[in-house]
Design a protein around this motif. Structure first.
Motif, mmCIF file in Angstrom:
data_model
loop_
_atom_site.group_PDB
_atom_site.id
_atom_site.type_symbol
_atom_site.label_atom_id
_atom_site.label_comp_id
_atom_site.label_asym_id
_atom_site.label_seq_id
_atom_site.Cartn_x
_atom_site.Cartn_y
_atom_site.Cartn_z
ATOM 1 N N GLY B 69 0.826 -1.202 0.000
ATOM 2 C CA GLY B 69 0.000 0.000 0.000
ATOM 3 C C GLY B 69 0.856 1.245 0.000
ATOM 4 N N ASN B 70 0.182 2.386 -0.087
ATOM 5 C CA ASN B 70 0.896 3.668 -0.150
ATOM 6 C C ASN B 70 1.560 4.055 1.156
ATOM 7 O OD1 ASN B 70 0.617 4.497 -2.792
ATOM 8 N ND2 ASN B 70 -1.486 5.206 -2.453
ATOM 9 N N GLU B 71 1.015 3.521 2.274
ATOM 10 C CA GLU B 71 1.451 3.974 3.587
ATOM 11 C C GLU B 71 2.623 3.163 4.143
ATOM 12 O OE1 GLU B 71 -0.074 6.678 4.632
ATOM 13 O OE2 GLU B 71 -1.324 6.551 2.829
ATOM 14 N N VAL B 72 3.079 2.178 3.409
ATOM 15 C CA VAL B 72 4.104 1.271 3.943
ATOM 16 C C VAL B 72 5.431 1.978 4.181
ATOM 17 C CG1 VAL B 72 5.491 -0.764 3.418
ATOM 18 C CG2 VAL B 72 3.033 -0.783 2.994
ATOM 19 N N LEU B 73 5.838 2.816 3.241
ATOM 20 C CA LEU B 73 7.151 3.465 3.355
ATOM 21 C C LEU B 73 7.089 4.858 2.725
ATOM 22 C CD1 LEU B 73 10.178 3.041 4.180
ATOM 23 C CD2 LEU B 73 10.566 2.288 1.820
ATOM 24 N N SER B 74 7.258 5.868 3.546
ATOM 25 C CA SER B 74 7.287 7.240 3.024
ATOM 26 C C SER B 74 8.727 7.615 2.648
ATOM 27 C CB SER B 74 6.762 8.218 4.070
ATOM 28 O OG SER B 74 7.696 8.314 5.142
ATOM 29 N N GLU B 75 8.874 8.753 2.004
ATOM 30 C CA GLU B 75 10.219 9.192 1.605
ATOM 31 C C GLU B 75 11.088 9.484 2.827
ATOM 32 O OE1 GLU B 75 10.227 12.259 -1.287
ATOM 33 O OE2 GLU B 75 12.400 12.504 -1.270
#
Lengths: 303, 110
Positions: B69-75
């Motif tokens: 998903g999008n929330e797994v790893l942010s920059e």
């Protein structure tokens, strides 16, 4: 009387071959590197070190075999700070000839002194496919090894014991420039020795250099291929004179320079390596015994 | 009413069985110059919940991460993770759906 004199002389001859914390550091093959250990990760290194010496100017025909299995465990406290623990297992043997008595043999076996040290990255310049780092390190050698071993001749000389009995400190700087094609490492290290059992080894300064050139694969494509490096290292070692019962031993200390060709096989999870250190300069004091060679082989494992 | 309950139940079951949208993250990593170094980073990434396959392209200094998903790893998280591993984040790109050009990346599996 003769035996006492010969024993003292051999004590200091042997010392040169067995001492030196720099040889137990983590990498390249004969010394440390500035490359990181990831936070929370462990690295293990096992290295078999075989030292041989038979060039004895004293006329005692001494022949020394000093074997060590050196275990190193590194733990990444952060991306910049790593702690290392070192524990050697030693198997030392000294053969010599005593006039009127014949050949004699003295030996010891057991765990040696453990070392603990930390390394901190002072400077880091990362680019795509390369990194330049400078790190400072410092630590202590703890007298965990047995320094009370004896044989039919009496107590073994301190340098032949598995342990030294002394607390010694060491520290220095190490720098690494690593690219996809080659790696350069250099280390400056100084070791302070303290007295134990009426014996104090001379302090030691050393300057080490290493170049590793990728032989295989000749052309890098995608993925993470295993590398084969040709390795060439050099070690400049300056040791001060030892003291025994407060008296300086003239047959101890001096300067040595080694040249060590080697090879490394580097994969994602482990490294296999081997090198042989050949003495190209041995400007040793008095009748110190000289090295023939030091062979090293082992592996590193990321688990 | 009965119809509504059945409809909602079917809807719930369907949504539970639908996989979360797959996200692929392409990390540009500076300072990574040997196989042994790459493994340390891959291990850090695989500790993250929701991260699947991790594959590294050493010559390009890139790591491709499969995430659930999008929330797994942010920059920011990726930057911190790489710092903790001893390296530097150069770039961060996210791609939705199936990843393209994956054949150019080596496997992160042993």
């Amino acid at each position: 009387m003769f035996f006492q004199s010969a024993r003292n002389q051999l004590t200091f001859l042997v010392f040169l071959l067995l001492a030196g914390p720099g040889s137990v550091l983590a990498a390249p093959i004969t010394f440390n590197t500035a490359l990181p250990v990831a936070r929370g990760e462990f690295l293990n290194r096992e290295q078999l070190v075989l030292k041989r010496s038979g060039k004895d100017p004293s006329g005692l025909n001494s022949d020394i075999k000093a074997n060590a299995l050196v275990s190193v465990l590194a733990y990444g406290i952060s991306g910049k700070l790593t702690i290392f623990g070192v524990l050697p297992y030693l198997d030392n043997e000294l053969r010599f000839t005593m006039p009127g008595v014949g050949s004699a043999r003295r030996s010891s076996r057991g765990f040696g002194d453990a070392s603990v040290f930390m390394r901190y990255t002072l400077h880091q310049n990362d680019q795509q496919g390369s990194t330049l780092r400078l790190a400072v390190f410092g630590g202590v050698k703890v007298p965990t090894g047995n320094d009370t071993q004896s044989d039919a001749f009496g107590p073994l000389p301190i340098p032949l014991q598995s342990g030294s009995g002394s607390w010694d400190g060491f520290g220095g700087l190490v720098t690494t420039w690593q690219t996809l094609n080659f790696q350069l490492d250099a280390q400056l290290c100084y070791a302070f020795k303290t007295e134990a059992n009426n014996f104090q080894a001379g302090n030691e300064a050393r300057l080490d250099g290493s170049v590793q050139y990728r032989l295989l694969p000749r052309e890098l494509k995608s993925g993470v291929p295993a590398f084969v490096y040709a390795v060439l290292e050099t070690n400049l070692i300056q040791r001060g004179k030892n003291t025994i019962s407060g008296r300086t031993d003239p047959n101890s200390g001096g300067t040595s320079i080694f040249l060590a060709p080697g090879i490394q096989y580097v994969t994602r999870r482990y490294i296999l390596e081997a090198a042989v250190q050949f003495p190209i300069v041995q400007n040793l004091n008095g009748q110190s015994i000289k090295n023939d060679y030091i062979a090293r082989t082992g592996f590193r494992w990321n688990f | 009413m009965k119809f509504t309950i059945i409809f909602m139940s079917v809807l719930l079951l369907w949504s539970a069985n639908t996989p979360a949208e797959e996200t692929h993250i392409l990390l540009g990593v500076n300072g990574m110059a040997c196989p042994f170094c790459a493994y340390g980073i891959e291990k850090q990434l695989k500790k993250i919940d929701g991260v699947g396959e991790v594959s590294t392209n050493l010559p390009q200094g890139e790591i491709w991460v499969e995430a659930s998903g999008n929330e797994v790893l942010s920059e920011d998280e990726a930057r911190t993770l790489l710092q903790d591993a001893g390296f530097t984040l150069r770039s961060f790109e996210t791609h939705q759906g199936k990843k393209n050009d994956h054949d150019t990346h080596g496997s992160g599996k042993d």
